[in-house]
Design a protein around this motif. Structure first.
Motif, PDB file in Angstrom:
ATOM      1  N   PRO A   1       3.938   6.549  -6.153  1.00 27.73           N
ATOM      2  CA  PRO A   1       2.542   6.510  -5.231  1.00 27.73           C
ATOM      3  C   PRO A   1       2.403   5.220  -4.895  1.00 27.73           C
ATOM      4  O   PRO A   1       2.880   4.131  -5.565  1.00 27.73           O
ATOM      5  CB  PRO A   1       1.442   6.882  -6.565  1.00 27.73           C
ATOM      6  N   ARG A   2       1.523   5.286  -3.767  1.00 27.56           N
ATOM      7  CA  ARG A   2       1.353   3.727  -3.410  1.00 27.56           C
ATOM      8  C   ARG A   2      -0.096   3.731  -2.874  1.00 27.56           C
ATOM      9  O   ARG A   2      -0.810   4.806  -2.481  1.00 27.56           O
ATOM     10  CB  ARG A   2       2.125   3.390  -2.011  1.00 27.56           C
ATOM     11  N   HIS A   3      -0.760   2.673  -3.321  1.00 28.54           N
ATOM     12  CA  HIS A   3      -2.363   2.597  -3.071  1.00 28.54           C
ATOM     13  C   HIS A   3      -2.626   2.621  -1.651  1.00 28.54           C
ATOM     14  O   HIS A   3      -2.379   1.796  -0.671  1.00 28.54           O
ATOM     15  CB  HIS A   3      -2.800   1.069  -3.520  1.00 28.54           C
ATOM     16  N   GLY A   4      -3.816   3.641  -1.288  1.00 28.75           N
ATOM     17  CA  GLY A   4      -3.939   4.133  -0.106  1.00 28.75           C
ATOM     18  C   GLY A   4      -3.124   4.660   1.093  1.00 28.75           C
ATOM     19  O   GLY A   4      -3.172   4.653   2.066  1.00 28.75           O
ATOM     20  N   ARG A   5      -1.820   4.912   0.456  1.00 25.24           N
ATOM     21  CA  ARG A   5      -0.731   5.114   1.311  1.00 25.24           C
ATOM     22  C   ARG A   5      -0.100   6.586   1.006  1.00 25.24           C
ATOM     23  O   ARG A   5      -0.371   6.762  -0.416  1.00 25.24           O
ATOM     24  CB  ARG A   5       0.171   4.239   1.708  1.00 25.24           C
ATOM     25  N   ARG A   6       0.796   7.064   1.757  1.00 21.45           N
ATOM     26  CA  ARG A   6       1.392   8.176   1.171  1.00 21.45           C
ATOM     27  C   ARG A   6       2.582   7.745  -0.029  1.00 21.45           C
ATOM     28  O   ARG A   6       2.915   6.543   0.331  1.00 21.45           O
ATOM     29  CB  ARG A   6       2.345   8.935   2.255  1.00 21.45           C
ATOM     30  N   PRO A   7       2.918   8.542  -0.833  1.00 22.78           N
ATOM     31  CA  PRO A   7       3.869   8.176  -1.804  1.00 22.78           C
ATOM     32  C   PRO A   7       5.222   8.153  -1.093  1.00 22.78           C
ATOM     33  O   PRO A   7       5.418   8.493   0.015  1.00 22.78           O
ATOM     34  CB  PRO A   7       3.959   9.250  -2.835  1.00 22.78           C
ATOM     35  N   LEU A   8       6.085   7.165  -1.654  1.00 23.63           N
ATOM     36  CA  LEU A   8       7.446   6.862  -1.205  1.00 23.63           C
ATOM     37  C   LEU A   8       8.448   7.842  -2.214  1.00 23.63           C
ATOM     38  O   LEU A   8       8.248   7.726  -3.099  1.00 23.63           O
ATOM     39  CB  LEU A   8       7.732   5.233  -1.674  1.00 23.63           C
TER      40      LEU A   8
ATOM     41  N   ASP B   1      -6.814  -5.249  -6.292  1.00 26.04           N
ATOM     42  CA  ASP B   1      -7.602  -3.747  -5.962  1.00 26.04           C
ATOM     43  C   ASP B   1      -8.456  -3.170  -7.310  1.00 26.04           C
ATOM     44  O   ASP B   1      -8.851  -1.890  -7.278  1.00 26.04           O
ATOM     45  CB  ASP B   1      -6.621  -2.834  -5.458  1.00 26.04           C
ATOM     46  N   LEU B   2      -8.586  -4.094  -8.440  1.00 23.05           N
ATOM     47  CA  LEU B   2      -9.233  -3.424  -9.568  1.00 23.05           C
ATOM     48  C   LEU B   2     -10.520  -3.202  -9.431  1.00 23.05           C
ATOM     49  O   LEU B   2     -11.157  -4.190  -8.559  1.00 23.05           O
ATOM     50  CB  LEU B   2      -8.832  -4.246 -10.768  1.00 23.05           C
TER      51      LEU B   2
ATOM     52  N   ARG C   1       3.054  -0.477 -11.301  1.00 21.95           N
ATOM     53  CA  ARG C   1       1.838   0.359 -11.532  1.00 21.95           C
ATOM     54  C   ARG C   1       0.873  -0.162 -12.601  1.00 21.95           C
ATOM     55  O   ARG C   1       1.168  -0.829 -13.617  1.00 21.95           O
ATOM     56  CB  ARG C   1       2.420   1.778 -12.229  1.00 21.95           C
TER      57      ARG C   1
ATOM     58  N   GLU D   1      -5.577   4.504 -11.898  1.00 16.44           N
ATOM     59  CA  GLU D   1      -4.181   3.736 -11.695  1.00 16.44           C
ATOM     60  C   GLU D   1      -4.277   2.867 -10.347  1.00 16.44           C
ATOM     61  O   GLU D   1      -4.980   3.345  -9.640  1.00 16.44           O
ATOM     62  CB  GLU D   1      -2.872   4.426 -11.485  1.00 16.44           C
ATOM     63  N   ARG D   2      -3.558   1.817 -10.173  1.00 14.93           N
ATOM     64  CA  ARG D   2      -3.324   1.206  -8.805  1.00 14.93           C
ATOM     65  C   ARG D   2      -1.738   1.165  -8.831  1.00 14.93           C
ATOM     66  O   ARG D   2      -1.179   0.211  -9.682  1.00 14.93           O
ATOM     67  CB  ARG D   2      -4.027  -0.236  -8.795  1.00 14.93           C
ATOM     68  N   CYS D   3      -1.369   1.707  -7.893  1.00 13.49           N
ATOM     69  CA  CYS D   3       0.047   1.925  -7.605  1.00 13.49           C
ATOM     70  C   CYS D   3       0.592   1.208  -6.325  1.00 13.49           C
ATOM     71  O   CYS D   3       0.012   1.416  -5.361  1.00 13.49           O
ATOM     72  CB  CYS D   3       0.631   3.296  -7.931  1.00 13.49           C
TER      73      CYS D   3
ATOM     74  N   LEU E   1       7.738  -0.668  -2.808  1.00 15.86           N
ATOM     75  CA  LEU E   1       8.398  -1.353  -1.605  1.00 15.86           C
ATOM     76  C   LEU E   1       9.941  -1.121  -1.744  1.00 15.86           C
ATOM     77  O   LEU E   1      10.551  -1.203  -2.743  1.00 15.86           O
ATOM     78  CB  LEU E   1       8.035  -2.632  -1.656  1.00 15.86           C
TER      79      LEU E   1
END
Lengths: 180, 169
Positions: B15-22, B96-97, B60, B71-73, B76
């Motif tokens: 998972p990625r913060h604000g984005r699609r998962p990788l 981003d906390l 993570r 969570e914040r994930c 890259l």
């Protein structure tokens, strides 16, 4: 079994900015992953009526594909994301802004798309900063500059928190779509 | 695909913060974790090898006391180690906390002065734990140090307890 393949593959894109087309029906590789809290994936068909801000409710027959809520104890505001597929094969994206500050009003951003990719981009491009309603009593003539500064700083924190919170919910929402 | 599975590669979704998962075929090479019992955030770094070549690094941060395991994930993919190291060293675990991570608030009540004072100490300690985790796992970042800004809160806390760091490979 329907698997929504929404991930970005590696190696064919720049680190930021390019999204791969997605498919609801192309099978994604199977994987096992611990379930995310506050997420649900349902395939039950039924009739849905979605409240919309500034418009009539949207009614359709279809099924809920995925939902995730960012609600947590003590949060003043959170987002709830839902994705539906209609019986006609269209996709309905639903972004709800809920919280104590909104009472029963809330904000309900609902759009219908022909392609899943467009629905996903609706979620990705949503600007959560605009979901924050200012509570600064700007019309209060007795508001001192110091009070105004504190209110403005508080509002800035709320805006940043809304944006970050939405991104966290979006991350969990998109990741949970792979669960099955 | 069969050959990849036989080599230990499996589908990995990060998972990625604000984005699609990788998503990719890969295998876990290393996992490092910092979970200081007196701080509200656990941090985990994983390093994966991609079947197509290159590496993927994931971060993570888990808010320990948040209901629902908030969570914040971040993740890259890169072909070279320096890119991944820059990604790690330039990352700010506090970026981003939510404020509630530092200042737990009871519903309807403002945080006390003591709670705010305690919260003020958490941020530099979290950053120090993060930097110590990277230094212990990967060594210091080669080249110029990342710009950490003018604020003292970004400086490592000198009293950081290194025994609080737990690492697993």
């Amino acid at each position: 079994m329907n698997v929504i393949n929404v991930h970005e593959p590696i190696g064919v894109y720049e680190a930021y900015g390019v999204e791969e087309p997605v498919s609801l029906r192309d099978p994604a590789p199977s994987f096992a992953r611990a379930g995310l809290a506050r997420s649900e994936r349902q395939a039950a068909s039924g009739s849905f009526t979605l409240r919309r801000s500034g418009a009539r409710p949207l009614a359709f027959n279809g099924r809920l594909l995925s939902r995730h809520s960012g609600e947590r104890a003590g949060a003043a505001q959170w987002h709830e994301l839902s994705l539906y597929e209609t019986e006609e094969g269209r996709f309905v994206a639903d972004i709800r802004v809920l919280g104590e500050t909104h009472g029963n009003a809330g904000q309900f951003h609902v759009e219908t798309f022909n392609e899943l990719e467009d629905a996903l981009r609706f979620f990705e491009n949503h600007d959560a900063r605009r979901d924050v309603v200012s509570d600064i009593p700007i019309e209060d003539a007795g508001l001192s500059p110091a009070e105004l500064m504190v209110h403005a700083a508080t509002l800035k924190v709320r805006v940043a928190e809304a944006q970050s919170g939405y991104r966290a919910v979006l991350s969990a929402f998109l990741t949970a779509m792979h669960r099955h | 695909m069969m050959a990849e599975e036989a080599s230990g590669f499996d589908f990995v979704l990060l998972p990625r913060h604000g984005r699609r998962p990788l998503g990719f075929q890969g295998r876990l090479l290393a996992r490092m974790e910092a979970a200081p019992p007196d701080l509200p955030v656990d941090s985990c770094v994983t390093l994966h090898e991609a079947a197509t070549g290159g590496f993927v690094c994931a971060i993570r941060h888990r808010l320990r006391d948040a209901a629902g395991a908030e969570e914040r994930c971040y993740a890259l993919a890169a072909d070279d180690a320096p890119t991944l190291l820059r990604f790690l060293h330039l990352h700010d675990p506090l970026r981003d906390l939510p404020p509630a991570a530092l200042v737990p608030q009871a519903a309807g009540t403002a945080p006390s002065r003591a709670a705010l004072a305690e919260a003020a100490t958490i941020a530099p300690r979290l950053r120090a734990v993060w930097r110590d985790l990277l230094a212990a796992s990967f060594g210091p970042l080669a080249g110029p140090e990342p710009d950490q800004g003018p604020t003292a809160s970004r400086r490592p806390a000198p009293e950081e307890d290194h025994d609080e760091r737990h690492q697993r490979a």
